[in-house]
Design an enzyme around this catalytic site. Structure first.
Site, PDB file in Angstrom:
ATOM      1  N   HIS A  94       0.795  -1.236   0.000  1.00 21.66           N
ATOM      2  CA  HIS A  94       0.000   0.000   0.000  1.00 21.66           C
ATOM      3  C   HIS A  94       0.823   1.280   0.000  1.00 21.66           C
ATOM      4  O   HIS A  94       0.274   2.373  -0.132  1.00 21.66           O
ATOM      5  CB  HIS A  94      -0.969   0.011   1.193  1.00 21.66           C
ATOM      6  CG  HIS A  94      -2.320   0.551   0.813  1.00 21.66           C
ATOM      7  ND1 HIS A  94      -3.446   0.339   1.572  1.00 21.66           N
ATOM      8  CD2 HIS A  94      -2.717   1.313  -0.239  1.00 21.66           C
ATOM      9  CE1 HIS A  94      -4.487   0.952   1.007  1.00 21.66           C
ATOM     10  NE2 HIS A  94      -4.071   1.543  -0.100  1.00 21.66           N
TER      11      HIS A  94
ATOM     12  N   ASP B 295      -9.869  -0.291   4.228  1.00 17.03           N
ATOM     13  CA  ASP B 295      -8.658  -0.882   4.811  1.00 17.03           C
ATOM     14  C   ASP B 295      -8.933  -1.211   6.279  1.00 17.03           C
ATOM     15  O   ASP B 295      -9.727  -0.531   6.929  1.00 17.03           O
ATOM     16  CB  ASP B 295      -7.534   0.168   4.720  1.00 17.03           C
ATOM     17  CG  ASP B 295      -6.130  -0.389   4.827  1.00 17.03           C
ATOM     18  OD1 ASP B 295      -5.228   0.182   4.179  1.00 17.03           O
ATOM     19  OD2 ASP B 295      -5.917  -1.399   5.544  1.00 17.03           O
TER      20      ASP B 295
ATOM     21  N   ASP C 125      -6.860  -6.389   2.842  1.00 14.46           N
ATOM     22  CA  ASP C 125      -7.001  -6.778   4.256  1.00 14.46           C
ATOM     23  C   ASP C 125      -8.167  -6.071   4.955  1.00 14.46           C
ATOM     24  O   ASP C 125      -8.412  -6.286   6.148  1.00 14.46           O
ATOM     25  CB  ASP C 125      -5.686  -6.611   5.041  1.00 14.46           C
ATOM     26  CG  ASP C 125      -5.295  -5.161   5.298  1.00 14.46           C
ATOM     27  OD1 ASP C 125      -4.074  -4.911   5.447  1.00 14.46           O
ATOM     28  OD2 ASP C 125      -6.166  -4.269   5.370  1.00 14.46           O
TER      29      ASP C 125
ATOM     30  N   ASP D   6      -3.080   3.681   7.654  1.00  9.22           N
ATOM     31  CA  ASP D   6      -1.913   3.974   6.803  1.00  9.22           C
ATOM     32  C   ASP D   6      -1.574   5.464   6.808  1.00  9.22           C
ATOM     33  O   ASP D   6      -1.183   6.015   5.775  1.00  9.22           O
ATOM     34  CB  ASP D   6      -2.172   3.497   5.363  1.00  9.22           C
ATOM     35  CG  ASP D   6      -2.391   1.988   5.286  1.00  9.22           C
ATOM     36  OD1 ASP D   6      -2.273   1.331   6.342  1.00  9.22           O
ATOM     37  OD2 ASP D   6      -2.682   1.476   4.198  1.00  9.22           O
TER      38      ASP D   6
END
Ligand SMILES: N[C@@H](CC/C=C/[B-](O)(O)O)C(=O)O
Ligand SMILES: [Mn+2]
Ligand SMILES: [Mn+2]
Length: 311
Positions: A95, A118, A228, A122
């Site tokens: 990612h 997600d 995920d 992130d």
């Protein structure tokens, strides 16, 4: 509708080998053929070739120059695909590639909004990350509001922030670091964690997501989909699985809904790691789900479909 496919076989944003095999494994499961079967024109731009750069670390940060260089190459490719008029599809790879994908998309279309699906946010900065993995940091390089929090790093000087926090929506969060949680609260980012998906249901989450993103005008949407986000029972072949994820049905509903807005301009499908399935069936389940998510982005409906030329 037409899809421009870019393969980004890159893994240095994290440390589990195998995620670079994602693009070719998704292609070999029939993505392009099935897109064509549902009436979508498809152009495959192939896999990017990344220059060999030193993979040395800067403090905790791993493979800094490699991550910066790969994303610069991806940004150029994404811009070209968008300038060719396609809806861009970036197949990862990890990612960290969202840096180049969103940067290049914005270079072509200007202001855009991002839907980030997600388990993770992130959104660590290079100074808050505790792993040094860049796949946990892409958002910090993209947001105007975090620009002053990101240090100068080798091969990253080309990155210009291109996203405002108010044009970002998260769906599926369930494993957020304390520093990330602080950043999300400080910036007032719109988050539909798994708790909101439970509370509201995915249909209401998507209605609210689209209302929220279009209150300030309809911008092109960049969907950055980390496999995920889906529950590991469905998509186990991935590097950072987290229990209690989206069902297959919720995952596909998200793409069906966004596709019908007509605003979907680019999609990332990342973190499929064929080497991390315990069995071949595990890998196939993960890859098949990735393919079905992408088909949903290009107007496939579970109710059934027929060619529009005999409506
Ligand atoms: N927050 C963790 C996990 C990052 C997860 C990245 B993924 O969402 O791209 O899988 C980190 O910073 O290392
Ligand atoms: Mn991710
Ligand atoms: Mn993730």
């Amino acid at each position: 509708r037409s899809a421009g496919i870019i393969g980004a076989a890159f893994w240095r944003g994290q440390s589990r080998l195998g995620v670079h095999e994602g693009p070719d494994r998704i292609r070999s499961s029939g993505l392009l053929e099935r897109l064509k079967q549902q009436g979508c024109a498809v152009k495959d731009y192939g896999n990017l070739v990344f220059d060999d750069v030193d993979e040395s670390s800067v403090g905790l940060l791993k493979s800094v120059a490699a991550v910066g260089g790969a994303n610069r190459r991806l940004s150029e490719a994404m811009k070209a695909v968008k300038m060719d008029g396609h809806t861009a599809v970036m197949l990862g790879g990890d990612h960290s590639l969202a840096i180049g994908s969103i940067h290049g998309h914005s270079a072509a279309v200007g202001e855009l909004s991002v839907v980030w699906v997600d388990a993770h946010a992130d959104i660590n900065t290079p100074l808050t990350t505790y792993t040094g993995n860049f796949h946990g940091q892409p958002m910090s390089f993209l947001l105007h509001e975090l620009h002053s929090k990101v240090p100068v790093l080798p091969n990253f000087s080309w990155v210009k922030p291109c996203l405002s926090a108010k044009d970002l929506v998260y769906i599926g969060l369930r494993d957020v670091d304390p520093a990330e949680h602080y950043i999300l609260k400080m910036l007032g980012v719109k988050v539909f964690s798994i708790s909101e998906v439970d509370r509201l249901g995915v249909a209401r989450v998507m209605e609210e997501t689209c209302d929220y993103l279009t209150t300030r005008g309809k911008k092109p949407v960049h969907l950055s989909y980390d496999i995920d986000a889906i529950d590991p029972s469905v998509t186990p072949a991935t590097g950072t699985p987290v229990v209690g994820g989206l069902t297959y049905r919720e995952g596909v509903y998200i793409t069906e809904h966004l596709s019908q807005t007509g605003l979907l301009s680019a999609v990332d499908l990342v973190e499929v790691n064929p080497q991390l399935g315990k069995t071949e069936a595990d890998v196939q389940s993960t890859v098949n789900t990735a393919v079905d998510l992408l088909l949903g982005c290009f107007r496939r409906l579970r109710e059934g479909n027929h060619p529009t030329d005999y409506t």
